[in-house]
Design a protein around this motif. Structure first.
Motif, PDB file in Angstrom:
ATOM      1  N   ALA A  39      35.476  42.626  23.739  1.00  0.00           N
ATOM      2  CA  ALA A  39      35.290  41.171  23.807  1.00  0.00           C
ATOM      3  C   ALA A  39      33.825  40.919  24.179  1.00  0.00           C
ATOM      4  N   PRO A  40      33.302  39.771  23.827  1.00  0.00           N
ATOM      5  CA  PRO A  40      31.917  39.463  24.203  1.00  0.00           C
ATOM      6  C   PRO A  40      31.822  39.112  25.689  1.00  0.00           C
ATOM      7  N   PRO A  41      30.630  39.263  26.292  1.00  0.00           N
ATOM      8  CA  PRO A  41      30.464  38.928  27.705  1.00  0.00           C
ATOM      9  C   PRO A  41      30.906  37.500  28.046  1.00  0.00           C
ATOM     10  N   ALA A  42      30.678  36.558  27.141  1.00  0.00           N
ATOM     11  CA  ALA A  42      31.029  35.159  27.396  1.00  0.00           C
ATOM     12  C   ALA A  42      32.528  34.967  27.595  1.00  0.00           C
ATOM     13  N   GLU A  43      33.341  35.885  27.068  1.00  0.00           N
ATOM     14  CA  GLU A  43      34.791  35.801  27.232  1.00  0.00           C
ATOM     15  C   GLU A  43      35.243  36.445  28.549  1.00  0.00           C
ATOM     16  N   ILE A  44      34.511  37.435  28.999  1.00  0.00           N
ATOM     17  CA  ILE A  44      34.860  38.174  30.217  1.00  0.00           C
ATOM     18  C   ILE A  44      34.300  37.483  31.456  1.00  0.00           C
ATOM     19  N   PHE A  45      33.103  36.944  31.341  1.00  0.00           N
ATOM     20  CA  PHE A  45      32.393  36.389  32.491  1.00  0.00           C
ATOM     21  C   PHE A  45      33.194  35.350  33.288  1.00  0.00           C
ATOM     22  N   LEU A  51      36.415  33.720  41.759  1.00  0.00           N
ATOM     23  CA  LEU A  51      37.288  34.480  42.653  1.00  0.00           C
ATOM     24  C   LEU A  51      38.745  34.034  42.587  1.00  0.00           C
ATOM     25  N   SER A  52      38.991  32.814  42.123  1.00  0.00           N
ATOM     26  CA  SER A  52      40.382  32.362  41.998  1.00  0.00           C
ATOM     27  C   SER A  52      41.114  33.101  40.871  1.00  0.00           C
ATOM     28  N   GLN A  53      40.373  33.810  40.015  1.00  0.00           N
ATOM     29  CA  GLN A  53      41.007  34.579  38.938  1.00  0.00           C
ATOM     30  C   GLN A  53      41.077  36.079  39.239  1.00  0.00           C
ATOM     31  N   TRP A  54      40.496  36.498  40.343  1.00  0.00           N
ATOM     32  CA  TRP A  54      40.459  37.924  40.651  1.00  0.00           C
ATOM     33  C   TRP A  54      41.847  38.520  40.830  1.00  0.00           C
ATOM     34  N   SER A  55      42.786  37.742  41.336  1.00  0.00           N
ATOM     35  CA  SER A  55      44.126  38.309  41.559  1.00  0.00           C
ATOM     36  C   SER A  55      44.815  38.668  40.245  1.00  0.00           C
ATOM     37  N   THR A  56      44.330  38.170  39.111  1.00  0.00           N
ATOM     38  CA  THR A  56      44.934  38.504  37.818  1.00  0.00           C
ATOM     39  C   THR A  56      44.583  39.925  37.367  1.00  0.00           C
ATOM     40  N   TRP A  57      43.522  40.498  37.958  1.00  0.00           N
ATOM     41  CA  TRP A  57      43.131  41.847  37.543  1.00  0.00           C
ATOM     42  C   TRP A  57      42.764  42.780  38.703  1.00  0.00           C
ATOM     43  N   SER A  58      42.671  42.262  39.908  1.00  0.00           N
ATOM     44  CA  SER A  58      42.284  43.059  41.070  1.00  0.00           C
ATOM     45  C   SER A  58      43.312  44.148  41.376  1.00  0.00           C
ATOM     46  N   PRO A  59      42.860  45.372  41.604  1.00  0.00           N
ATOM     47  CA  PRO A  59      43.817  46.427  41.952  1.00  0.00           C
ATOM     48  C   PRO A  59      44.475  46.171  43.307  1.00  0.00           C
ATOM     49  N   TRP A  60      43.766  45.500  44.215  1.00  0.00           N
ATOM     50  CA  TRP A  60      44.316  45.252  45.551  1.00  0.00           C
ATOM     51  C   TRP A  60      45.376  44.152  45.509  1.00  0.00           C
ATOM     52  N   ALA A  61      45.236  43.182  44.608  1.00  0.00           N
ATOM     53  CA  ALA A  61      46.268  42.151  44.458  1.00  0.00           C
ATOM     54  C   ALA A  61      47.560  42.775  43.953  1.00  0.00           C
ATOM     55  N   LYS A  62      47.438  43.806  43.129  1.00  0.00           N
ATOM     56  CA  LYS A  62      48.629  44.484  42.612  1.00  0.00           C
ATOM     57  C   LYS A  62      49.275  45.355  43.695  1.00  0.00           C
ATOM     58  N   MET A  63      48.451  45.881  44.642  1.00  0.00           N
ATOM     59  CA  MET A  63      48.995  46.683  45.741  1.00  0.00           C
ATOM     60  C   MET A  63      49.845  45.828  46.677  1.00  0.00           C
ATOM     61  N   ASP A  64      49.404  44.580  46.899  1.00  0.00           N
ATOM     62  CA  ASP A  64      50.136  43.686  47.791  1.00  0.00           C
ATOM     63  C   ASP A  64      50.155  42.273  47.207  1.00  0.00           C
ATOM     64  N   GLU A 168      38.483  51.884  38.903  1.00  0.00           N
ATOM     65  CA  GLU A 168      38.998  52.277  37.581  1.00  0.00           C
ATOM     66  C   GLU A 168      40.270  51.502  37.252  1.00  0.00           C
ATOM     67  N   ALA A 169      41.163  51.372  38.226  1.00  0.00           N
ATOM     68  CA  ALA A 169      42.406  50.621  38.015  1.00  0.00           C
ATOM     69  C   ALA A 169      42.099  49.147  37.745  1.00  0.00           C
ATOM     70  N   GLY A 170      41.190  48.561  38.511  1.00  0.00           N
ATOM     71  CA  GLY A 170      40.829  47.156  38.317  1.00  0.00           C
ATOM     72  C   GLY A 170      40.194  46.912  36.962  1.00  0.00           C
ATOM     73  N   LEU A 171      39.322  47.801  36.535  1.00  0.00           N
ATOM     74  CA  LEU A 171      38.692  47.651  35.215  1.00  0.00           C
ATOM     75  C   LEU A 171      39.724  47.804  34.098  1.00  0.00           C
ATOM     76  N   ALA A 172      40.671  48.711  34.273  1.00  0.00           N
ATOM     77  CA  ALA A 172      41.738  48.858  33.272  1.00  0.00           C
ATOM     78  C   ALA A 172      42.583  47.582  33.221  1.00  0.00           C
ATOM     79  N   ASN A 173      42.863  46.980  34.394  1.00  0.00           N
ATOM     80  CA  ASN A 173      43.612  45.715  34.440  1.00  0.00           C
ATOM     81  C   ASN A 173      42.824  44.616  33.732  1.00  0.00           C
ATOM     82  N   LEU A 174      41.520  44.565  33.989  1.00  0.00           N
ATOM     83  CA  LEU A 174      40.668  43.553  33.361  1.00  0.00           C
ATOM     84  C   LEU A 174      40.654  43.714  31.836  1.00  0.00           C
TER      85      LEU A 174
END
Length: 180
Positions: A39-45, A51-64, A168-174
């Motif tokens: 995907a282009p950077p403009a779609e990922i950025f 930070l309100s979207q971090w829980s959608t891909w954060s490895p720590w949000a998935k842990m708890d 690595e887990a967070g980037l894979a989630n992203l």
């Protein structure tokens, strides 16, 4: 008796070698992992810079998924506070300190007694998408009593492995989130 004296001398020598090694090792740690996202950077950025979207891909949000999470503000200065009963997630604050749209975000992390760190996400366009590099920089001896500095220097090796696996887990989630 000579064997006992030699063994004690050897143990003292080994102890001194470990302490001196800990004093010589650099206390600064840099952890970095990357992944190619189709995907282009403009779609990922927008996903990584809010930070309100971090829980959608954060490895720590998935842990708890039940961690208490509070987000204040937008853009530079946006702050996220989290509190978890899970010791792998813990508690802390993350604040966005710099944004270079659409390719860069820097944050400052405060883990309370566990220390502080700075993290960054760099989005670099590639022919087939975007290389997303996630890094963390910290000083393992900051705030550590002088007698513990040799030990804290050795913890740098543990930090690279532990945080590296989480990155690595967070980037894979992203990647999965963006490419869906």
């Amino acid at each position: 008796m000579a064997i006992f004296r030699n063994a004690i001398g050897g143990l003292i020598g080994l102890f001194l070698l470990v302490v001196i090694g800990g004093l010589i090792l650099p206390s600064e740690v840099h952890v970095e992992r990357d992944i190619l996202i189709n995907a282009p950077p403009a779609e990922i950025f927008p996903v990584v810079s809010d930070l309100s979207q971090w829980s959608t891909w954060s490895p720590w949000a998935k842990m708890d998924p039940n961690m208490a999470l509070t987000i204040e503000g937008k853009g530079v200065g946006q702050t996220m506070h989290w509190q978890s009963e899970d010791p792998m997630v813990g508690a802390g604050t993350q604040e966005i300190t710099a944004i270079g749209e659409p390719s860069y975000i820097q944050t400052h992390l405060d883990f309370g007694p566990q220390g502080m760190a700075d993290a960054a996400l760099q989005l670099t366009p590639q022919d087939s998408g975007t290389l997303v590099a996630w890094s963390l920089d910290t000083d393992m001896s900051a705030g550590v009593p002088p007698v513990m500095k040799p030990v804290s220097s050795y913890l740098r090796f543990v930090l690279d492995s532990a945080v590296g696996q989480d990155y690595e887990a967070g980037l894979a989630n992203l990647k999965a989130l963006i490419e869906q």
